[in-house]
Enzyme design. Sequence first.
Site, PDB file in Angstrom:
ATOM      1  N   ARG A 195       6.265 -13.551  -6.746  1.00 49.45           N
ATOM      2  CA  ARG A 195       4.940 -13.795  -6.148  1.00 49.45           C
ATOM      3  C   ARG A 195       4.209 -14.947  -6.848  1.00 49.45           C
ATOM      4  O   ARG A 195       2.993 -14.893  -7.045  1.00 49.45           O
ATOM      5  CB  ARG A 195       4.066 -12.541  -6.184  1.00 49.45           C
ATOM      6  CG  ARG A 195       4.622 -11.378  -5.389  1.00 49.45           C
ATOM      7  CD  ARG A 195       4.059 -11.387  -3.987  1.00 49.45           C
ATOM      8  NE  ARG A 195       4.622 -10.317  -3.192  1.00 49.45           N
ATOM      9  CZ  ARG A 195       3.916  -9.305  -2.686  1.00 49.45           C
ATOM     10  NH1 ARG A 195       2.634  -9.234  -2.890  1.00 49.45           N
ATOM     11  NH2 ARG A 195       4.505  -8.395  -1.959  1.00 49.45           N
ATOM     12  N   ARG A 197      -2.314 -14.818  -4.482  1.00 51.42           N
ATOM     13  CA  ARG A 197      -3.773 -14.692  -4.582  1.00 51.42           C
ATOM     14  C   ARG A 197      -4.379 -14.958  -5.950  1.00 51.42           C
ATOM     15  O   ARG A 197      -5.578 -15.122  -6.065  1.00 51.42           O
ATOM     16  CB  ARG A 197      -4.182 -13.281  -4.128  1.00 51.42           C
ATOM     17  CG  ARG A 197      -4.083 -13.101  -2.644  1.00 51.42           C
ATOM     18  CD  ARG A 197      -4.064 -11.650  -2.285  1.00 51.42           C
ATOM     19  NE  ARG A 197      -2.856 -11.031  -2.809  1.00 51.42           N
ATOM     20  CZ  ARG A 197      -2.527  -9.764  -2.638  1.00 51.42           C
ATOM     21  NH1 ARG A 197      -3.340  -8.960  -2.008  1.00 51.42           N
ATOM     22  NH2 ARG A 197      -1.401  -9.287  -3.125  1.00 51.42           N
ATOM     23  N   ARG A 223      -5.237 -20.149   2.359  1.00 53.92           N
ATOM     24  CA  ARG A 223      -5.200 -18.943   3.188  1.00 53.92           C
ATOM     25  C   ARG A 223      -6.480 -18.819   4.016  1.00 53.92           C
ATOM     26  O   ARG A 223      -6.433 -18.467   5.190  1.00 53.92           O
ATOM     27  CB  ARG A 223      -5.018 -17.689   2.338  1.00 53.92           C
ATOM     28  CG  ARG A 223      -4.677 -16.474   3.202  1.00 53.92           C
ATOM     29  CD  ARG A 223      -4.667 -15.184   2.422  1.00 53.92           C
ATOM     30  NE  ARG A 223      -5.998 -14.861   1.953  1.00 53.92           N
ATOM     31  CZ  ARG A 223      -6.320 -13.767   1.266  1.00 53.92           C
ATOM     32  NH1 ARG A 223      -5.386 -12.903   0.941  1.00 53.92           N
ATOM     33  NH2 ARG A 223      -7.545 -13.546   0.882  1.00 53.92           N
ATOM     34  N   ASP A 227       7.406 -13.394   3.924  1.00 62.87           N
ATOM     35  CA  ASP A 227       7.286 -11.986   3.578  1.00 62.87           C
ATOM     36  C   ASP A 227       8.540 -11.259   4.014  1.00 62.87           C
ATOM     37  O   ASP A 227       9.247 -11.722   4.908  1.00 62.87           O
ATOM     38  CB  ASP A 227       6.064 -11.356   4.245  1.00 62.87           C
ATOM     39  CG  ASP A 227       5.689 -10.065   3.539  1.00 62.87           C
ATOM     40  OD1 ASP A 227       5.058 -10.132   2.466  1.00 62.87           O
ATOM     41  OD2 ASP A 227       6.072  -8.980   4.014  1.00 62.87           O
ATOM     42  N   TYR A 267       9.024   0.740   5.677  1.00 64.62           N
ATOM     43  CA  TYR A 267       7.817   0.224   6.339  1.00 64.62           C
ATOM     44  C   TYR A 267       7.862   0.463   7.847  1.00 64.62           C
ATOM     45  O   TYR A 267       6.850   0.793   8.470  1.00 64.62           O
ATOM     46  CB  TYR A 267       7.645  -1.278   6.050  1.00 64.62           C
ATOM     47  CG  TYR A 267       7.196  -1.549   4.630  1.00 64.62           C
ATOM     48  CD1 TYR A 267       5.867  -1.393   4.261  1.00 64.62           C
ATOM     49  CD2 TYR A 267       8.102  -1.947   3.654  1.00 64.62           C
ATOM     50  CE1 TYR A 267       5.455  -1.631   2.962  1.00 64.62           C
ATOM     51  CE2 TYR A 267       7.696  -2.190   2.347  1.00 64.62           C
ATOM     52  CZ  TYR A 267       6.371  -2.029   2.003  1.00 64.62           C
ATOM     53  OH  TYR A 267       5.965  -2.258   0.719  1.00 64.62           O
TER      54      TYR A 267
HETATM   55  O1  CP3 Z   1       7.432 -14.326  -4.498  1.00 68.35           O
HETATM   56  C1  CP3 Z   1       6.836 -15.183  -3.809  1.00 68.35           C
HETATM   57  O2  CP3 Z   1       5.972 -15.961  -4.273  1.00 68.35           O
HETATM   58  C2  CP3 Z   1       7.253 -15.364  -2.358  1.00 68.35           C
HETATM   59  C3  CP3 Z   1       6.445 -14.737  -1.401  1.00 68.35           C
HETATM   60  C4  CP3 Z   1       6.552 -13.240  -1.156  1.00 68.35           C
HETATM   61  C5  CP3 Z   1       5.496 -12.518  -0.537  1.00 68.35           C
HETATM   62  N1  CP3 Z   1       5.935 -11.264  -0.280  1.00 68.35           N
HETATM   63  C6  CP3 Z   1       4.191 -13.072  -0.195  1.00 68.35           C
HETATM   64  C7  CP3 Z   1       3.070 -12.137   0.007  1.00 68.35           C
HETATM   65  C8  CP3 Z   1       7.609 -12.345  -1.330  1.00 68.35           C
HETATM   66  C9  CP3 Z   1       8.970 -12.573  -1.996  1.00 68.35           C
HETATM   67  C10 CP3 Z   1       7.202 -11.103  -0.765  1.00 68.35           C
HETATM   68  C11 CP3 Z   1       8.077  -9.932  -0.707  1.00 68.35           C
HETATM   69  C12 CP3 Z   1       7.507  -8.643  -0.309  1.00 68.35           C
HETATM   70  N2  CP3 Z   1       6.594  -8.383   0.670  1.00 68.35           N
HETATM   71  C13 CP3 Z   1       7.926  -7.413  -0.848  1.00 68.35           C
HETATM   72  C14 CP3 Z   1       9.023  -7.228  -1.881  1.00 68.35           C
HETATM   73  C15 CP3 Z   1       8.587  -7.580  -3.241  1.00 68.35           C
HETATM   74  C16 CP3 Z   1       7.577  -6.626  -3.828  1.00 68.35           C
HETATM   75  O3  CP3 Z   1       6.460  -7.079  -4.065  1.00 68.35           O
HETATM   76  O4  CP3 Z   1       7.940  -5.472  -4.047  1.00 68.35           O
HETATM   77  C17 CP3 Z   1       7.195  -6.394  -0.210  1.00 68.35           C
HETATM   78  C18 CP3 Z   1       7.296  -4.914  -0.472  1.00 68.35           C
HETATM   79  C19 CP3 Z   1       6.358  -7.015   0.753  1.00 68.35           C
HETATM   80  C20 CP3 Z   1       5.478  -6.366   1.732  1.00 68.35           C
HETATM   81  C21 CP3 Z   1       4.072  -6.734   1.525  1.00 68.35           C
HETATM   82  N3  CP3 Z   1       3.572  -8.013   1.690  1.00 68.35           N
HETATM   83  C22 CP3 Z   1       3.012  -5.889   1.177  1.00 68.35           C
HETATM   84  C23 CP3 Z   1       3.142  -4.404   0.896  1.00 68.35           C
HETATM   85  C24 CP3 Z   1       1.866  -6.683   1.134  1.00 68.35           C
HETATM   86  C25 CP3 Z   1       0.467  -6.205   0.914  1.00 68.35           C
HETATM   87  C26 CP3 Z   1       0.252  -5.761  -0.465  1.00 68.35           C
HETATM   88  C27 CP3 Z   1      -0.043  -6.925  -1.340  1.00 68.35           C
HETATM   89  O5  CP3 Z   1       0.630  -7.110  -2.371  1.00 68.35           O
HETATM   90  O6  CP3 Z   1      -0.978  -7.621  -0.980  1.00 68.35           O
HETATM   91  C28 CP3 Z   1       2.253  -8.013   1.409  1.00 68.35           C
HETATM   92  C29 CP3 Z   1       1.371  -9.209   1.458  1.00 68.35           C
HETATM   93  C30 CP3 Z   1       1.805 -10.435   0.740  1.00 68.35           C
HETATM   94  N4  CP3 Z   1       3.054 -10.946   0.695  1.00 68.35           N
HETATM   95  C31 CP3 Z   1       0.946 -11.335   0.049  1.00 68.35           C
HETATM   96  C32 CP3 Z   1       1.719 -12.404  -0.397  1.00 68.35           C
HETATM   97  C33 CP3 Z   1       1.251 -13.630  -1.128  1.00 68.35           C
HETATM   98  C34 CP3 Z   1      -0.552 -11.170  -0.077  1.00 68.35           C
HETATM   99  C35 CP3 Z   1      -1.126 -11.563   1.211  1.00 68.35           C
HETATM  100  C36 CP3 Z   1      -2.510 -12.169   1.078  1.00 68.35           C
HETATM  101  O7  CP3 Z   1      -2.608 -13.369   0.772  1.00 68.35           O
HETATM  102  O8  CP3 Z   1      -3.463 -11.428   1.301  1.00 68.35           O
END
Ligand code: CP3
Length: 357
Positions: free
Chosen positions: A25, A29, A38, A75, A152
């Site tokens: 990640r 944020r 964003r 994502d 999910y």
């Molecule tokens: O690693 C990186 O920088 C690449 C981008 C990336 C995102 N999601 C961007 C994201 C990657 C590799 C993911 C994978 C992802 N997404 C996973 C597996 C890794 C982990 O964290 O366990 C999972 C379970 C998700 C599903 C997901 N996406 C959830 C549950 C959420 C909401 C919860 C949260 O952390 O905000 C997201 C949103 C998400 N994915 C954001 C980002 C940058 C935040 C979105 C925002 O900007 O509001």
Amino acid sequence: MLKNDLLIKALLRQAVPRTPVWIMRQAGRYLPEYLKVRSQAGDFMTLCKTPELACRVTMQPLERFDLDAAILFSDILTIPDAMGLGLQFVKDEGPVFARPVRTKRDIVNLPIPDPIHELGYVVDAVKAIKTELNNKVPLIGFSGSPWTLATYMVEGGSSKVFSKIKGLIYEQPETAHLLLDKLAKAVELYLIAQIQAGVNVCMIFDTWGGVLTPQGYQDFSLQYMKKITAGINQYCANNNITIPVVLFTKQGGQWLESIADSNCHAVGIDWTVNIKQARELVGHKVAIQGNLDPAVLYATPAQIREHVKKVIYDFGPHNGHVFNLGHGIYPDVNPDHLTALIAAVKESSTQVLSSRA
Ligand code: CP3
């Protein structure tokens, strides 16, 4: 040719002068520049679905930090979205599906998306990022594991107890396998499309594998990640290319040996695992990626340096370490603390690796 191939070398357990580092990640944020893009885009999925914007935010952490890899900004839930489940990110709630998968009929009717057409925005983002990177560092592509995607899709969003998906595996195991099998095919096609578009590494995120029993993990998660890994390895062999595959199961520390036997190149570990023990157990077969507790970034830069040093020294003067956090960076972390972490990885690992006979 990549100008910086430390990540690839470390994933293939070749000698490197210092340990490569990237951060799960790393675009997100905690970076004010990310929040700005964003808010201009309107929401997170628009960012993911607009290749120029996905490219821009992928590059942001590389402009600020001395990282050894880029990771595609996207994502894991793009696949279920492309299957027609209607993905939305709801503020303070996370992902929510308008049409979750509940019955056998829902599962039988699920299409396997053609990545080139239905996930073309991801393929286009990879191409745009590759152009922008100009081979400066490798690009990591990724997907969720079938099991994690299934949680999910069946729960309809995030969950704490996983009642619905666990109900499905215990009550109707064949139906659960039908879903996981479809997802494994979808993930394999998706990752191969990312490889064709230019990614240099594939990572599979199995965020929820750790909620399964030992047998359940083998049957419902690892088996499918193995199939995908085999498909990617076969594709690479046919095309005479090498694309390392990294498997990351959060809370999967007790299953390291079976993960390492899945023909992947590297295993991601979270902070509940002792990295020295992990290396002793599986370091002769796979590289290890991890595993600093992301909460260490709340400490002072001087304290962060000591914690980083401990991970590097615990791994020791051996091939096959990629430094990372044990899970994604938290949104309320001070970005300057990541600068300190990266400097510490370089400093400590140069010392340790130069001590090698
Ligand atoms: O690693 C990186 O920088 C690449 C981008 C990336 C995102 N999601 C961007 C994201 C990657 C590799 C993911 C994978 C992802 N997404 C996973 C597996 C890794 C982990 O964290 O366990 C999972 C379970 C998700 C599903 C997901 N996406 C959830 C549950 C959420 C909401 C919860 C949260 O952390 O905000 C997201 C949103 C998400 N994915 C954001 C980002 C940058 C935040 C979105 C925002 O900007 O509001």
